[in-house]
Write a protein that holds these residues in place. Structure first.
Motif, mmCIF file in Angstrom:
data_model
loop_
_atom_site.group_PDB
_atom_site.id
_atom_site.type_symbol
_atom_site.label_atom_id
_atom_site.label_comp_id
_atom_site.label_asym_id
_atom_site.label_seq_id
_atom_site.Cartn_x
_atom_site.Cartn_y
_atom_site.Cartn_z
ATOM 1 N N GLU A 11 -7.315 2.254 -11.093
ATOM 2 C CA GLU A 11 -5.967 1.734 -11.331
ATOM 3 C C GLU A 11 -5.006 2.904 -11.441
ATOM 4 N N ASP A 26 7.072 -6.691 -5.410
ATOM 5 C CA ASP A 26 5.985 -5.952 -4.774
ATOM 6 C C ASP A 26 6.016 -6.288 -3.292
ATOM 7 N N LEU A 28 4.249 -5.448 -0.959
ATOM 8 C CA LEU A 28 2.927 -5.544 -0.330
ATOM 9 C C LEU A 28 2.058 -6.618 -0.981
ATOM 10 N N ALA A 29 2.645 -7.462 -1.816
ATOM 11 C CA ALA A 29 1.857 -8.440 -2.583
ATOM 12 C C ALA A 29 0.990 -9.306 -1.681
ATOM 13 N N ARG A 32 -2.242 -7.332 -0.381
ATOM 14 C CA ARG A 32 -3.214 -6.686 -1.266
ATOM 15 C C ARG A 32 -4.507 -7.483 -1.338
ATOM 16 N N ASP A 36 -8.845 -2.428 -1.571
ATOM 17 C CA ASP A 36 -7.739 -1.650 -1.026
ATOM 18 C C ASP A 36 -7.691 -0.268 -1.672
ATOM 19 N N TRP A 39 -3.807 3.650 -4.178
ATOM 20 C CA TRP A 39 -2.421 4.078 -4.033
ATOM 21 C C TRP A 39 -1.863 3.624 -2.695
ATOM 22 N N ASP A 40 -0.598 3.312 -2.710
ATOM 23 C CA ASP A 40 0.075 2.942 -1.469
ATOM 24 C C ASP A 40 0.530 4.173 -0.699
ATOM 25 N N ARG A 91 2.888 1.857 -5.112
ATOM 26 C CA ARG A 91 2.056 2.648 -6.018
ATOM 27 C C ARG A 91 1.969 4.062 -5.444
ATOM 28 N N ARG A 170 -2.831 4.056 1.342
ATOM 29 C CA ARG A 170 -2.452 3.381 2.584
ATOM 30 C C ARG A 170 -1.673 4.316 3.504
#
Length: 385
Positions: A11, A26, A28-29, A32, A36, A39-40, A91, A170
């Motif tokens: 996390e 968010d 990207l909700a 997700r 995954d 971190w984005d 993130r 990502r």
């Protein structure tokens, strides 16, 4: 050198209680899923303390004293993009060296506690002072004076100077350096991270795309118009964007007051959006905020034109405040702009149509005010936590 975190946990620090209070959208909700990357977006680079003067009538004149009507201080450098990404709900993890002076302490607290950016890969370096930039804004332009020293190689990376393995993310944003590669970029790309890149001015004057060896690992390249023209030899920045797609799938060329133009080689799409007219206070960091907006839309899977319009909007909103990092807009600012623009008479229907995708994104009702922090004249009031 000290750090209070490791990359062992899944996390990210972005999901601390303080950060959860800030994130109201968010983007990207819907994407997700278990497994995954934690971190984005991953970033690495130099964090500066930015001191910004605005309200100057003209450029400083040799032998005279100039008084500014406004002043602000905030984290700068790579912190501009990190804060912009975090405020858009991504993130975000940052690897950077921080001085152990008050400037470094302020920048660390502002990014970690204030913005929820994960600094697990960052280090505080004993005896190393923070880099500083003084930016003077006048007549719609800016002049900057910077001072700093390179941190020791082990400050952010391992004791042997070799870059540590970048975390699973990502996407990553890289600032390419002409004539020099960064091994972490290739490693991250091989691990499936999508690389978005900008570039600094080529001081060598070569302007040779072959001198950007990491460009082949990038999904998108985002130079400004002059950089694009020099690298391709094209007279028109739009033609330069098409030429750049021979080296990278997506080319985005910023056109200053004219907006931006983008081409996606994979889909054959091309898009152009005009700049959003706002009353500008300080242009510091606007380019970084533009990149953050484009990365956000790209990770969310939006059409090219929407990504470009969103990037331009976030950059435009940022120049209305002091500084680069703490001027970045959050979703409440974006939502307020969208609601206000629609209610004003005489608006360009094409402009409204261009941003109509915001209707399903911006909060219809804010549960709480967005606690955005802004640049302040002094950092002498104590710790920012």
């Amino acid at each position: 050198m000290t750090s209070s975190h490791t990359f062992a946990r899944e996390e990210p620090e972005h999901l601390t209680q303080a950060a959860r209070r800030q994130v109201q959208v968010d983007p990207l909700a819907a994407l997700r899923a278990p497994g995954d990357p934690p971190w984005d977006v991953y970033l690495t680079g130099t964090v500066f303390l930015d001191i910004i003067f605005t309200g100057l009538d003209s450029a400083p004149v040799r032998g005279t004293e100039s008084w500014a009507r406004g002043m602000g201080s905030s984290p700068g450098g790579v912190a501009n993009m990190a804060a912009a990404l975090a405020r858009l709900g991504l993130r975000t993890a940052l690897a950077a060296a921080f001085g152990d002076d008050h400037y470094g302490e302020y920048c660390w607290d502002a990014l970690e506690q204030g913005e929820g950016i994960d600094l697990s890969a960052s280090r505080t370096v004993p005896g190393w002072h923070s880099p500083v930039t003084v930016s003077m804004a006048y007549e719609g332009e800016r002049t900057m004076v910077s001072h700093g020293h390179e941190p020791p190689p082990e400050a952010v990376f391992g004791p042997d100077g070799v870059p540590a393995r970048p975390p699973r993310a990502r996407a990553a944003v890289a600032s390419l350096t002409p004539g020099r590669g960064a091994p972490w970029i290739a490693e991250a790309a091989r691990a499936g991270t999508r690389i978005f890149a900008d570039v600094g001015w080529d001081e060598t004057g070569a302007w040779d795309l072959a001198g950007l060896p990491d460009l082949r690992y990038c999904e998108a390249f985002l130079p400004n118009a002059e950089e694009a023209r020099r690298y391709t030899g094209a007279d028109c920045p739009r033609a330069a964007a098409h030429a750049l797609t021979e080296c990278v799938p997506v080319a985005v060329v910023t056109l200053g007051e004219e907006g931006a133009y983008a081409v996606d080689r994979r889909t054959g799409e091309a898009a152009e959006v005009p700049a959003i007219a706002v009353q500008a206070l300080d242009p510091t960091g606007a380019g970084d905020v533009f990149v953050a907006g484009f990365v956000t839309g790209s990770l969310a899977g939006w059409p090219l034109a929407d990504r470009l319009a969103f990037a331009g909007l976030t950059a435009a909103l940022s120049v209305q405040e002091f500084g680069g990092s703490l001027s970045a807009p959050g979703w409440s600012e974006i939502g307020a702009w969208w609601r206000e623009v629609r209610s004003l008479p005489g608006q360009d229907p094409m402009a409204l149509e261009r941003c109509s995708f915001l209707e399903d994104l911006v909060p219809r009702r804010l549960d709480r005010p967005w606690p955005l922090r802004r640049a302040v004249p002094t950092i002498g009031f104590g710790r920012s936590a």
